[in-house]
Design a protein around this motif. Structure first.
Motif, PDB file in Angstrom:
ATOM      1  N   ASP A 189      39.803  41.428  44.393  1.00  0.00           N
ATOM      2  CA  ASP A 189      39.298  40.196  43.781  1.00  0.00           C
ATOM      3  C   ASP A 189      38.185  39.579  44.631  1.00  0.00           C
ATOM      4  N   VAL A 199      34.954  41.575  44.223  1.00  0.00           N
ATOM      5  CA  VAL A 199      34.246  41.274  42.967  1.00  0.00           C
ATOM      6  C   VAL A 199      33.503  39.950  43.095  1.00  0.00           C
ATOM      7  N   ARG A 200      34.174  38.923  43.630  1.00  0.00           N
ATOM      8  CA  ARG A 200      33.518  37.615  43.797  1.00  0.00           C
ATOM      9  C   ARG A 200      32.283  37.740  44.676  1.00  0.00           C
ATOM     10  N   VAL A 258      29.441  39.543  42.720  1.00  0.00           N
ATOM     11  CA  VAL A 258      28.917  38.703  41.640  1.00  0.00           C
ATOM     12  C   VAL A 258      28.027  37.606  42.206  1.00  0.00           C
ATOM     13  N   HIS A 285      27.632  39.757  35.112  1.00  0.00           N
ATOM     14  CA  HIS A 285      28.532  40.004  33.975  1.00  0.00           C
ATOM     15  C   HIS A 285      28.941  41.483  33.926  1.00  0.00           C
ATOM     16  N   GLN A 301      31.509  42.261  36.593  1.00  0.00           N
ATOM     17  CA  GLN A 301      32.837  41.805  36.196  1.00  0.00           C
ATOM     18  C   GLN A 301      33.465  42.731  35.151  1.00  0.00           C
ATOM     19  N   ARG A 302      32.633  43.221  34.214  1.00  0.00           N
ATOM     20  CA  ARG A 302      33.168  44.150  33.210  1.00  0.00           C
ATOM     21  C   ARG A 302      33.624  45.444  33.865  1.00  0.00           C
ATOM     22  N   ALA A 313      34.470  45.880  36.948  1.00  0.00           N
ATOM     23  CA  ALA A 313      35.648  45.589  37.774  1.00  0.00           C
ATOM     24  C   ALA A 313      36.906  45.544  36.926  1.00  0.00           C
ATOM     25  N   ARG A 314      36.787  45.012  35.706  1.00  0.00           N
ATOM     26  CA  ARG A 314      37.952  44.962  34.809  1.00  0.00           C
ATOM     27  C   ARG A 314      38.409  46.374  34.451  1.00  0.00           C
TER      28      ARG A 314
END
Length: 793
Positions: free
Chosen positions: A392, A395-396, A399, A408, A411-412, A414-415
């Motif tokens: 997490d 990712v932060r 980003v 964006h 984040q996609r 990473a999901r």
């Protein structure tokens, strides 16, 4: 199983097999170790000097003596009350000679429908149902044109042969089935390819085409790979395994749980490079790592902080001011775009197909790359809960560095990566090779302010570690991995412990190094002409710290370093002119440190390095965990990166030293020559560990001892204790301070010893010490180290 007293690592070779290892057991028992630690014993490429190129996990290597030889070694270990730890390689196998690997041969013969297909990680869709085999020395078309490819009858059916290379014809066909070579090549389940062509569809060990990954996430594959450990569990001497390259596995947790079920309470250790502050997942049923992190903690704590400035000035005279972190990031980007591109492309296809969105593929690729580059450790272990916060935060961080559009997409992606799917597995198997190839095999060979900090698991950008930081690391080690292994020299270290100790001495004389290096560069302008000046620094540091060193050995090291660095020459495109100039540099460096202008400085480095080596040895023998002694220890090991560090030691010399150290008239650490002093220290401390197991095993605690008074930062002191607050074995070492430091006197640092009476383990005299604040000078040997034992019981 209780924590071992110590292990002794032997590198088995065709010339040093089970029989010769057995002959050493009486000597190793007299030294005081409790365990023998063997390099891989499974069948490997014929003549291999290391054994990590396994060809058949189900067979004990014939060149070592086979099953019978291993059985005799284990029986002998039982007679000498020694356990045996075996290096285990579940991640990959060698396909350098396909006929030597039964499972690979079956795959090539039977294709994607074979049960062997599940053994290997092949992307069948990427090459039309074929496995790409990039083992040709020339383009395929040229080999056909030169008529160098033959259809022949082999011992197990028809084969395609190219010189000494052999490949099987597909099942159900023979040489008469085909009208010509081209038809035969087209009809196979595999596609032969020139090794320089970039396409790959088999996951490898890093970027090595001859070592292909094994899918132990499949239970039957794991059972096959674990054949030898499973056969050994019935022998009383078999004490466990060291798992090679755990980060290469798709699901380390599941594999380790199965292996733990097989081993019972025997040792289960993993080769794992930990980032600063990182620890193994607590869910792993293991005893610890093989201990690279001990090297980093001990040597950074011993490094004189004041040496940084002159070291960096000397470096800036030959290199730009790019930080190590920038070099590492550049190196990782290079391998992503280069040797590991097939792995990234495969992951990209998986991520792209996971969600049906209309996004430019290059954007998705860059999002994958940014997440991979920003990860400051080898890998995560999702869905392990401890990895969740790490991912997490990653990712932060990424980003926050991106514009909205890329943010964006990050984040996609990473999901997708964090989901329970193939993408997560492939990304986690990618990040480790990116870090290894980008940092260890590139940045570590481009950054030499103090070259020895570029060590396996090292942190060259961190430099020093405070005493408090050292204590925190050791206390956590005692809590998390009290039965973990502590490394000093291994088959993977780039410099042995003796070389690194001398390098710490060089840092202590950093101002002298800065002046000497500048003078040498001025006086040898002709010698250094046309040579990358960074490698002049590396050559002189190596010649100063690894004496006696032949020109041949130094040149081999510099060539490997330059090729790994991949800037002035490389493995793929060796530059003969550059490598010839490195020979000229090697000659000059050896001459100047043996007989020339730097010989006196080299003598000082050697003398101070001997003392520092004894301090590091004391830490190695008494810190939480158990020490692993590499072959040739406890003599001063002065080896460089492999294969130099696999050179056999003088076993006769080692045996004589151990006999001398065991004699009733043996000198103490202060009066013995350095190698005998190291052997005496090792025997005495290992005997202490044997007599006081509760002070060193999983029941023991680690207690920092207070150092006060003037120059309190010049010592590290701690005690190993049987119970919390009951320190029974204090250890004190002097931190390496620059050459201009005032000598320690009777009124200088005070070490707060626990309540009780103490005697020196390193001396035979009656130097008993009372508890309370004690002057450092009253405790330490002439080498700046003390190991004490309570006289209460």
């Amino acid at each position: 199983m209780t924590t071992p007293i110590a292990s002794y690592r032997l590198q088995l070779t065709p010339d040093f097999g089970f029989g010769r290892a057995s002959a050493l057991l009486p000597t190793l028992r007299r030294l005081g170790v409790s365990h023998l630690y063997l390099s891989p014993v499974a069948e490997a490429v014929e003549g291999s000097g290391h054994g990590y190129d396994v060809t058949d996990h189900t067979r004990v290597r014939g060149e070592f003596g086979g099953d019978a030889g291993l059985e005799r070694l284990l029986d002998s270990a039982t007679e000498h009350e020694l356990g045996v730890i075996v290096d285990h390689v579940p991640n990959h196998v060698s396909i350098a000679r396909p006929e030597s690997n039964p499972m690979w041969w079956r795959l090539l013969t039977e294709g994607p429908g074979s049960s062997a297909a599940a053994f290997f990680d092949v992307d069948w869709q990427a090459a039309g149902g074929k496995v790409v085999v990039p083992q040709l020395g020339s383009p395929l078309e040229e080999l056909i044109e030169r008529d160098e490819i033959r259809l022949t009858a082999g011992p197990d059916g028809g084969e395609i042969t190219i010189g000494s290379q052999r490949f099987p014809l597909r099942a159900g066909t023979d040489v008469t089935h085909y009208t010509d070579v081209s038809e035969a090549l087209t009809a196979q389940h595999y596609r032969l390819q020139w090794w320089r062509e970039p396409f790959r569809n088999v996951r490898r060990f890093f970027t090595i085409d001859d070592l292909v990954a094994v899918r132990v996430e499949e239970p039957w594959v794991a059972e096959h790979v674990d054949t030898i450990p499973r056969r050994l569990v019935d022998h009383p001497a078999f004490s466990g395994v060291r798992v090679d390259h755990i980060d290469g596995l798709a699901d380390p947790t599941a594999y380790l749980e199965r292996l733990r079920g097989l081993l019972g309470d025997r040792l289960l250790l993993v080769e794992k490079i930990l980032a600063p502050g990182e620890w193994l997942p607590q869910s792993w049923p293991v005893d610890g790592t093989t201990g690279y992190e001990h090297i980093t903690a001990a040597e950074h704590a011993m490094l004189d902080p004041a040496s940084r400035e002159p070291l960096m000035r000397a470096w800036s005279a030959v290199a730009d001011e790019t930080s190590f972190e920038e070099l590492e990031r550049t190196g990782r980007r290079e391998v992503i775009d280069g040797g590991l591109r097939p792995d990234v492309d495969r992951l990209l296809r998986v991520v792209t197909h996971a969600e049906h969105v209309d996004i430019d593929e290059s954007t998705t690729r860059e999002a994958i790359v940014l997440l991979t580059l920003e990860l400051e450790r080898y890998r995560t272990y999702l869905p392990d809960p401890e990895s969740g916060p790490v991912f997490d935060e990653l990712v932060r961080s990424v980003v926050n560095r991106c514009d909205d559009e890329m943010g964006h997409e990050v984040q996609r992606v990473a999901r997708v990566l964090s989901g329970g799917n193939e993408a997560r597995r492939r990304w986690q198997q990618l990040t480790g090779p990116v870090m290894a190839k980008g940092a260890e095999d590139r940045a570590f060979y481009r950054y030499f302010p103090l070259a020895s900090l570029c060590e396996v698991g090292g942190a060259p950008g961190m430099f020093e570690l405070s005493a408090d930081g050292f204590h925190r690391h050791q206390a956590e080690m005692a809590e998390r991995a009290p039965a973990g292994m502590l490394a000093s020299t291994t088959h993977d270290t780039k410099r042995s412990e003796g070389v690194r100790a001398r390098s710490l001495a060089l840092a202590a004389h950093a101002a002298t190094w800065e002046r000497s290096f500048a003078t040498w560069m001025t006086d040898h302008e002709t010698t250094a002409a046309g040579i990358d000046r960074r490698f002049v620094s590396l050559a002189l540091q190596t010649a100063l710290t690894a004496r006696p060193l032949s020109v041949e050995r130094l040149h081999a090291f510099l060539v490997k370093a330059a090729r790994e660095g991949d800037e002035i020459t490389s493995w793929i495109e060796p530059d003969d002119t550059v490598e010839a100039s490195l020979w000229r540099l090697s000659e000059a460096a050896v001459e100047t440190t043996e007989r020339g202008a730097l010989a006196e400085f080299a003598d000082t480095i050697e003398s101070d390095g001997d003392d520092i080596g004894l301090r590091l040895l004391a830490l190695h023998l008494t810190c939480p965990g158990f020490p692993d002694l590499y072959q040739g220890s406890p003599t001063t090991l002065l080896s460089l990166v492999d294969p130099d560090n696999r050179r056999p030691p003088s076993w006769a010399t080692l045996t004589r030293l151990i006999d001398d150290a065991a004699a009733s008239e043996a000198p103490d650490v202060d009066t013995a020559p350095v190698d005998l002093a190291r052997t005496v220290m090792t025997r005495r401390v290992l005997d202490l560990r044997r007599r006081r197991p509760a002070s060193f095993d999983e029941r023991s605690a680690y207690l920092p001892l207070r150092v006060s008074g003037r120059d309190a930062d010049r010592a590290i002191a701690y005690a190993r204790s049987e119970t919390e607050g009951d320190g029974r074995v204090p250890t004190v070492v002097v931190i390496v301070i620059g050459a201009g430091a005032v000598p320690i006197g009777a009124s200088d640092p005070l070490v707060e010893l626990p309540a009780g009476e103490w005697r020196s383990v390193l001396h035979d005299d009656d130097r008993d010490v009372a508890s309370g604040p004690t002057p450092l000078a009253e405790l330490i040997s002439t080498a700046g180290v003390a190991v004490l034992e309570s006289t209460d019981r």
